[in-house]
Design a protein around this motif. Structure first.
Motif, short mmCIF file in Angstrom:
data_model
loop_
_atom_site.label_atom_id
_atom_site.label_comp_id
_atom_site.label_asym_id
_atom_site.label_seq_id
_atom_site.Cartn_x
_atom_site.Cartn_y
_atom_site.Cartn_z
N ALA A 196 0.83 -1.20 0.00
CA ALA A 196 0.00 0.00 0.00
C ALA A 196 0.87 1.25 0.00
N LEU A 197 0.26 2.38 -0.33
CA LEU A 197 1.00 3.65 -0.38
C LEU A 197 1.34 4.16 1.01
N ASP A 198 0.34 4.34 1.86
CA ASP A 198 0.54 4.97 3.17
C ASP A 198 0.88 3.98 4.28
N SER A 199 0.83 2.71 3.99
CA SER A 199 1.16 1.70 4.99
C SER A 199 1.99 0.63 4.29
N ASP A 200 2.57 -0.24 5.07
CA ASP A 200 3.41 -1.27 4.47
C ASP A 200 2.59 -2.31 3.72
N LEU A 201 1.51 -2.78 4.35
CA LEU A 201 0.68 -3.83 3.77
C LEU A 201 -0.78 -3.59 4.13
N ILE A 202 -1.67 -4.02 3.27
CA ILE A 202 -3.09 -4.06 3.58
C ILE A 202 -3.48 -5.54 3.64
N TYR A 203 -4.24 -5.91 4.67
CA TYR A 203 -4.69 -7.29 4.84
C TYR A 203 -6.16 -7.40 4.47
N GLY A 204 -6.53 -8.54 3.90
CA GLY A 204 -7.92 -8.78 3.56
C GLY A 204 -8.26 -10.25 3.63
N LEU A 205 -9.56 -10.52 3.67
CA LEU A 205 -10.07 -11.89 3.67
C LEU A 205 -10.77 -12.15 2.34
N ILE A 206 -10.45 -13.27 1.72
CA ILE A 206 -11.11 -13.64 0.46
C ILE A 206 -12.56 -14.01 0.78
N HIS A 207 -13.49 -13.27 0.17
CA HIS A 207 -14.91 -13.51 0.43
C HIS A 207 -15.66 -14.04 -0.78
N ASP A 208 -15.00 -14.05 -1.95
CA ASP A 208 -15.70 -14.49 -3.15
C ASP A 208 -14.69 -14.88 -4.22
N VAL A 209 -14.99 -15.94 -4.94
CA VAL A 209 -14.21 -16.34 -6.11
C VAL A 209 -15.22 -16.54 -7.23
N ARG A 210 -15.07 -15.78 -8.30
CA ARG A 210 -16.06 -15.76 -9.37
C ARG A 210 -15.40 -16.10 -10.69
N MET A 211 -15.95 -17.07 -11.39
CA MET A 211 -15.47 -17.43 -12.72
C MET A 211 -16.53 -17.02 -13.73
N GLU A 212 -16.23 -15.96 -14.46
CA GLU A 212 -17.16 -15.49 -15.49
C GLU A 212 -17.09 -16.42 -16.69
N ASP A 213 -18.19 -16.50 -17.40
CA ASP A 213 -18.17 -17.34 -18.60
C ASP A 213 -17.78 -16.49 -19.80
N ASP A 214 -17.53 -17.16 -20.89
CA ASP A 214 -17.27 -16.49 -22.16
C ASP A 214 -17.98 -17.29 -23.24
N PRO A 215 -18.09 -16.76 -24.46
CA PRO A 215 -18.83 -17.47 -25.51
C PRO A 215 -18.30 -18.87 -25.79
N PHE A 216 -16.99 -19.07 -25.70
CA PHE A 216 -16.43 -20.39 -25.99
C PHE A 216 -16.86 -21.41 -24.93
N VAL A 217 -16.85 -21.01 -23.67
CA VAL A 217 -17.29 -21.91 -22.59
C VAL A 217 -18.75 -22.28 -22.77
N ARG A 218 -19.57 -21.31 -23.15
CA ARG A 218 -20.99 -21.59 -23.39
C ARG A 218 -21.17 -22.62 -24.50
N GLN A 219 -20.40 -22.49 -25.56
CA GLN A 219 -20.49 -23.45 -26.65
C GLN A 219 -20.03 -24.83 -26.21
N MET A 220 -18.95 -24.88 -25.47
CA MET A 220 -18.43 -26.18 -25.01
C MET A 220 -19.43 -26.86 -24.07
N ALA A 221 -20.12 -26.09 -23.25
CA ALA A 221 -21.04 -26.65 -22.27
C ALA A 221 -22.21 -27.37 -22.92
N VAL A 222 -22.61 -26.96 -24.11
CA VAL A 222 -23.79 -27.57 -24.74
C VAL A 222 -23.43 -28.48 -25.91
N THR A 223 -22.15 -28.69 -26.13
CA THR A 223 -21.71 -29.54 -27.23
C THR A 223 -21.40 -30.93 -26.70
#
Length: 194
Positions: free
Chosen positions: A38-65
């Motif tokens: 971080a700029l004003d501090s050495d480190l910022i700490y956080g907790l992972i609250h979400d993991v999101r995998m967006e789709d794309d047109p190729f994944v959509r095609q593969m899913a129904v093929t």
């Protein structure tokens, strides 16, 4: 051991999002403590609250093929064109040698790399419980699940003997904070024991 998770794509003083190309088994899970410079501090700490995998047109095609070769599926999993987005809730920062469990003065910068925290850093951060309120007050997140998962990781990092004592102390602090919401307190305590 610290691992690079990904690069920041969006940030504020309360949350940030990280883009990564591929989820590997080493990438932290829900409730893991991560850090970023971080700029004003050495480190910022956080907790992972979400993991999101967006789709794309190729994944959509593969899913129904029918009859998609396993190699094509593995290639898509390991060489994604659409980034995986990891959401992080800010729970504190470090300035010098002192850890503060409240919001930092400034958010991290775009494209900074976030890393997992080593077990000794997780133990040092969770030695205080002031960050509980930052987590519990986020009703738009699965806050209770998030805090319980983080406490389980922190207890595991301490080992069997010290981990049990840590969870007892954390439970006492939760009882103090949630004295007027016994149903919520009971639900969190049950999740911690899992």
């Amino acid at each position: 051991m610290e691992l690079a998770v990904g690069r920041i794509i969006r940030s504020s003083t309360t949350r940030f999002a990280v883009g990564c190309q591929v989820l590997r088994p080493q990438v932290p899970a829900f409730g893991s403590l991560v850090k970023v410079p971080a700029l004003d501090s050495d480190l910022i700490y956080g907790l992972i609250h979400d993991v999101r995998m967006e789709d794309d047109p190729f994944v959509r095609q593969m899913a129904v093929t029918d009859g998609v070769p396993a190699e094509a599926i593995e290639d898509q999993r390991h060489n994604r064109q659409v980034p995986i987005e990891v959401g992080v809730l800010v729970v504190g920062y470090r300035h010098g040698e002192k850890i503060h469990q409240h919001l930092p003065p400034q958010p991290p910068l775009s494209l900074d790399v976030i890393h997992t925290c080593a077990p000794d850093e997780l133990i040092a951060f969770t030695a205080q419980f002031d960050y509980f309120r930052l987590v519990l007050d986020n009703r738009d997140l699965p806050a209770d699940e998030l805090l319980a998962a983080n406490l389980r990781y922190a207890a595991q990092a301490r080992g069997d003997g010290a981990g049990h004592g840590f969870l007892l102390s954390a439970g006492r602090e939760l009882a103090r904070l949630l004295a007027l919401d016994l149903y919520r307190l009971d639900a969190i305590l049950r999740r911690i024991r899992q």
